[in-house]
Design a protein around this motif. Structure first.
Motif, PDB file in Angstrom:
ATOM      1  N   ILE A  52      -8.883 -10.426   4.690  1.00 57.80           N
ATOM      2  CA  ILE A  52      -8.018 -11.610   4.696  1.00 57.80           C
ATOM      3  C   ILE A  52      -6.608 -11.252   5.148  1.00 57.80           C
ATOM      4  N   ASN A  53      -6.022 -10.232   4.545  1.00 61.17           N
ATOM      5  CA  ASN A  53      -4.599  -9.956   4.753  1.00 61.17           C
ATOM      6  C   ASN A  53      -4.296  -9.229   6.057  1.00 61.17           C
ATOM      7  N   PHE A  54      -5.186  -8.338   6.480  1.00 57.83           N
ATOM      8  CA  PHE A  54      -4.918  -7.546   7.684  1.00 57.83           C
ATOM      9  C   PHE A  54      -5.742  -8.043   8.876  1.00 57.83           C
ATOM     10  N   LYS A  55      -7.051  -7.963   8.747  1.00 55.04           N
ATOM     11  CA  LYS A  55      -7.902  -8.436   9.844  1.00 55.04           C
ATOM     12  C   LYS A  55      -7.663  -9.924  10.106  1.00 55.04           C
ATOM     13  N   GLY A  56      -7.541 -10.698   9.050  1.00 57.93           N
ATOM     14  CA  GLY A  56      -7.314 -12.132   9.213  1.00 57.93           C
ATOM     15  C   GLY A  56      -6.020 -12.429   9.942  1.00 57.93           C
ATOM     16  N   GLY A  99       6.535   1.565  -4.380  1.00 54.81           N
ATOM     17  CA  GLY A  99       5.305   1.970  -5.050  1.00 54.81           C
ATOM     18  C   GLY A  99       4.959   0.952  -6.121  1.00 54.81           C
ATOM     19  N   ASN A 100       3.752   0.428  -6.076  1.00 54.08           N
ATOM     20  CA  ASN A 100       3.355  -0.609  -7.022  1.00 54.08           C
ATOM     21  C   ASN A 100       2.008  -0.251  -7.634  1.00 54.08           C
ATOM     22  N   GLY A 101       2.008   0.028  -8.925  1.00 52.57           N
ATOM     23  CA  GLY A 101       0.767   0.323  -9.606  1.00 52.57           C
ATOM     24  C   GLY A 101      -0.183  -0.854  -9.574  1.00 52.57           C
ATOM     25  N   LYS A 102      -1.456  -0.586  -9.365  1.00 54.54           N
ATOM     26  CA  LYS A 102      -2.540  -1.571  -9.349  1.00 54.54           C
ATOM     27  C   LYS A 102      -2.529  -2.473  -8.116  1.00 54.54           C
ATOM     28  N   GLY A 103      -1.627  -2.205  -7.169  1.00 52.72           N
ATOM     29  CA  GLY A 103      -1.570  -3.065  -5.988  1.00 52.72           C
ATOM     30  C   GLY A 103      -1.650  -2.311  -4.687  1.00 52.72           C
ATOM     31  N   ALA A 104      -2.237  -1.115  -4.706  1.00 50.29           N
ATOM     32  CA  ALA A 104      -2.215  -0.247  -3.527  1.00 50.29           C
ATOM     33  C   ALA A 104      -2.811  -0.918  -2.290  1.00 50.29           C
ATOM     34  N   ALA A 105      -3.981  -1.513  -2.413  1.00 52.97           N
ATOM     35  CA  ALA A 105      -4.646  -2.107  -1.253  1.00 52.97           C
ATOM     36  C   ALA A 105      -3.862  -3.300  -0.728  1.00 52.97           C
ATOM     37  N   TYR A 106      -3.421  -4.166  -1.630  1.00 54.48           N
ATOM     38  CA  TYR A 106      -2.675  -5.360  -1.215  1.00 54.48           C
ATOM     39  C   TYR A 106      -1.402  -4.972  -0.472  1.00 54.48           C
ATOM     40  N   TYR A 107      -0.613  -4.076  -1.046  1.00 55.50           N
ATOM     41  CA  TYR A 107       0.662  -3.726  -0.431  1.00 55.50           C
ATOM     42  C   TYR A 107       0.474  -2.921   0.844  1.00 55.50           C
ATOM     43  N   ALA A 108      -0.613  -2.188   0.956  1.00 57.09           N
ATOM     44  CA  ALA A 108      -0.902  -1.492   2.208  1.00 57.09           C
ATOM     45  C   ALA A 108      -1.162  -2.493   3.332  1.00 57.09           C
ATOM     46  N   THR A 109      -1.845  -3.579   3.027  1.00 58.08           N
ATOM     47  CA  THR A 109      -2.072  -4.586   4.068  1.00 58.08           C
ATOM     48  C   THR A 109      -0.761  -5.229   4.491  1.00 58.08           C
ATOM     49  N   LYS A 110       0.176  -5.374   3.559  1.00 62.65           N
ATOM     50  CA  LYS A 110       1.463  -5.968   3.908  1.00 62.65           C
ATOM     51  C   LYS A 110       2.315  -5.005   4.734  1.00 62.65           C
ATOM     52  N   ALA A 111       2.170  -3.702   4.490  1.00 59.43           N
ATOM     53  CA  ALA A 111       2.830  -2.727   5.351  1.00 59.43           C
ATOM     54  C   ALA A 111       2.255  -2.788   6.765  1.00 59.43           C
ATOM     55  N   ALA A 112       0.951  -3.009   6.865  1.00 61.49           N
ATOM     56  CA  ALA A 112       0.307  -3.143   8.167  1.00 61.49           C
ATOM     57  C   ALA A 112       0.832  -4.369   8.917  1.00 61.49           C
ATOM     58  N   ILE A 113       1.098  -5.441   8.178  1.00 60.74           N
ATOM     59  CA  ILE A 113       1.647  -6.659   8.781  1.00 60.74           C
ATOM     60  C   ILE A 113       2.969  -6.348   9.488  1.00 60.74           C
ATOM     61  N   ARG A 114       3.786  -5.536   8.843  1.00 59.68           N
ATOM     62  CA  ARG A 114       5.083  -5.173   9.434  1.00 59.68           C
ATOM     63  C   ARG A 114       4.878  -4.442  10.763  1.00 59.68           C
ATOM     64  N   SER A 115       3.884  -3.581  10.820  1.00 59.09           N
ATOM     65  CA  SER A 115       3.586  -2.861  12.051  1.00 59.09           C
ATOM     66  C   SER A 115       3.064  -3.803  13.134  1.00 59.09           C
ATOM     67  N   LEU A 116       2.226  -4.746  12.744  1.00 55.48           N
ATOM     68  CA  LEU A 116       1.683  -5.696  13.716  1.00 55.48           C
ATOM     69  C   LEU A 116       2.799  -6.461  14.417  1.00 55.48           C
ATOM     70  N   ALA A 117       3.819  -6.865  13.685  1.00 51.53           N
ATOM     71  CA  ALA A 117       4.900  -7.653  14.281  1.00 51.53           C
ATOM     72  C   ALA A 117       5.595  -6.882  15.389  1.00 51.53           C
ATOM     73  N   ARG A 118       5.784  -5.596  15.195  1.00 50.61           N
ATOM     74  CA  ARG A 118       6.423  -4.781  16.232  1.00 50.61           C
ATOM     75  C   ARG A 118       5.559  -4.728  17.495  1.00 50.61           C
ATOM     76  N   SER A 119       4.292  -4.397  17.307  1.00 49.57           N
ATOM     77  CA  SER A 119       3.406  -4.236  18.463  1.00 49.57           C
ATOM     78  C   SER A 119       3.127  -5.566  19.156  1.00 49.57           C
ATOM     79  N   PHE A 120       2.898  -6.622  18.379  1.00 49.51           N
ATOM     80  CA  PHE A 120       2.676  -7.939  18.977  1.00 49.51           C
ATOM     81  C   PHE A 120       3.884  -8.370  19.801  1.00 49.51           C
TER      82      PHE A 120
END
Length: 250
Positions: free
Chosen positions: A111-115, A144-165
């Motif tokens: 949802i968060n990254f591929k979507g 660093g956020n405990g219990k949210g590693a996967a969610y916050y990693a997808t949000k870091a990926a979003i930041r990268s997508l904006a640059r490349s897009f």
């Protein structure tokens, strides 16, 4: 002059919280607004709340075919290409690292990254040159956020997508930016499955760690989306707008 007069704005996940507040503000600023969501009831309620000839379409970013079908329907209905795309649909699925399942990880990533990736890719034939694309990030992507590693990693990926897009779409004058909200008062807290007492404690902890000493209201975040959607921000390309009450930096 209204900032989005005669523009078509699409907001994925626009049926509640920040997405709904943004849709309402865009409509007030003259845009013809289309929102997408997965739940027919909340989508219908949101459309009625927005008013001003808003339209709502069932689309699930986990299922790529439904994304393109929504874009086709929107541009056909309005007889006009899209000027503003807010990629806001997301899943907030958290849990301890030791107990985080593959199914939880896949849904979060799908949802968060591929979507998000395919929400932009599939929109390209339906976007006007000069369009503004805004991806919803999170201030937590840089902490660093405990219990949210996967969610916050997808949000870091979003930041990268904006640059490349942005680099790839410059020839069409299409700019892609990220808006990263901090702790905000939205229904997302209740959707985690936490009890009312647990939700209250989570909010208290977030407030304690936010220099502004409160949660943001969705309407405040919507104002930042309006800035990125309008010509006021036309010199912002591949950038991040942080609006978090000091949560990340202080």
């Amino acid at each position: 002059m209204k900032k989005l007069a005669n523009k078509i704005a699409v907001i994925t996940g626009g049926n509640s919280g920040i997405g709904l507040a943004t849709a309402k503000l865009f409509a007030e600023e003259g845009a013809k607004v289309a929102i997408t969501g997965r739940d027919p009831l909340t989508l219908n309620n949101a459309v009625n709340n927005i008013g001003k000839d808003a339209t709502g379409l069932i689309a699930d970013v986990e299922h790529i075919d439904s994304i393109e079908a929504a874009y086709q329907q929107i541009t056909t209905q309005f007889s006009q290409k899209i000027d503003v795309l807010v990629v806001n649909a997301a899943a907030y699925i958290t849990g301890p690292l030791a107990n985080y399942t593959e199914a939880m990880f896949d849904q979060t990533s799908d949802i968060n990254f591929k979507g998000a990736f395919f929400s932009v890719q599939l929109a390209l034939p339906y976007l006007n040159d000069g369009a503004s694309i805004i991806l919803t990030g999170s201030t937590g992507a840089e902490k660093g956020n405990g219990k949210g590693a996967a969610y916050y990693a997808t949000k870091a990926a979003i930041r990268s997508l904006a640059r490349s897009f942005s680099a790839e779409l410059l020839d069409h004058g299409i700019r892609v930016n990220v808006l990263s909200p901090g702790p905000t008062e939205t229904p997302a807290f209740e959707r985690t499955g936490a009890s009312p007492e647990q939700v209250s404690k989570i909010k208290e902890t977030l407030i304690a760690h936010t220099p502004a000493k409160r949660l943001a209201q969705p309407e405040e975040i919507a104002q930042a989306f309006l800035y990125l959607a309008s010509d006021d921000s036309k010199y912002m390309i591949g950038a991040e707008l942080l609006i978090d009450g000091g949560y990340r930096t202080l």
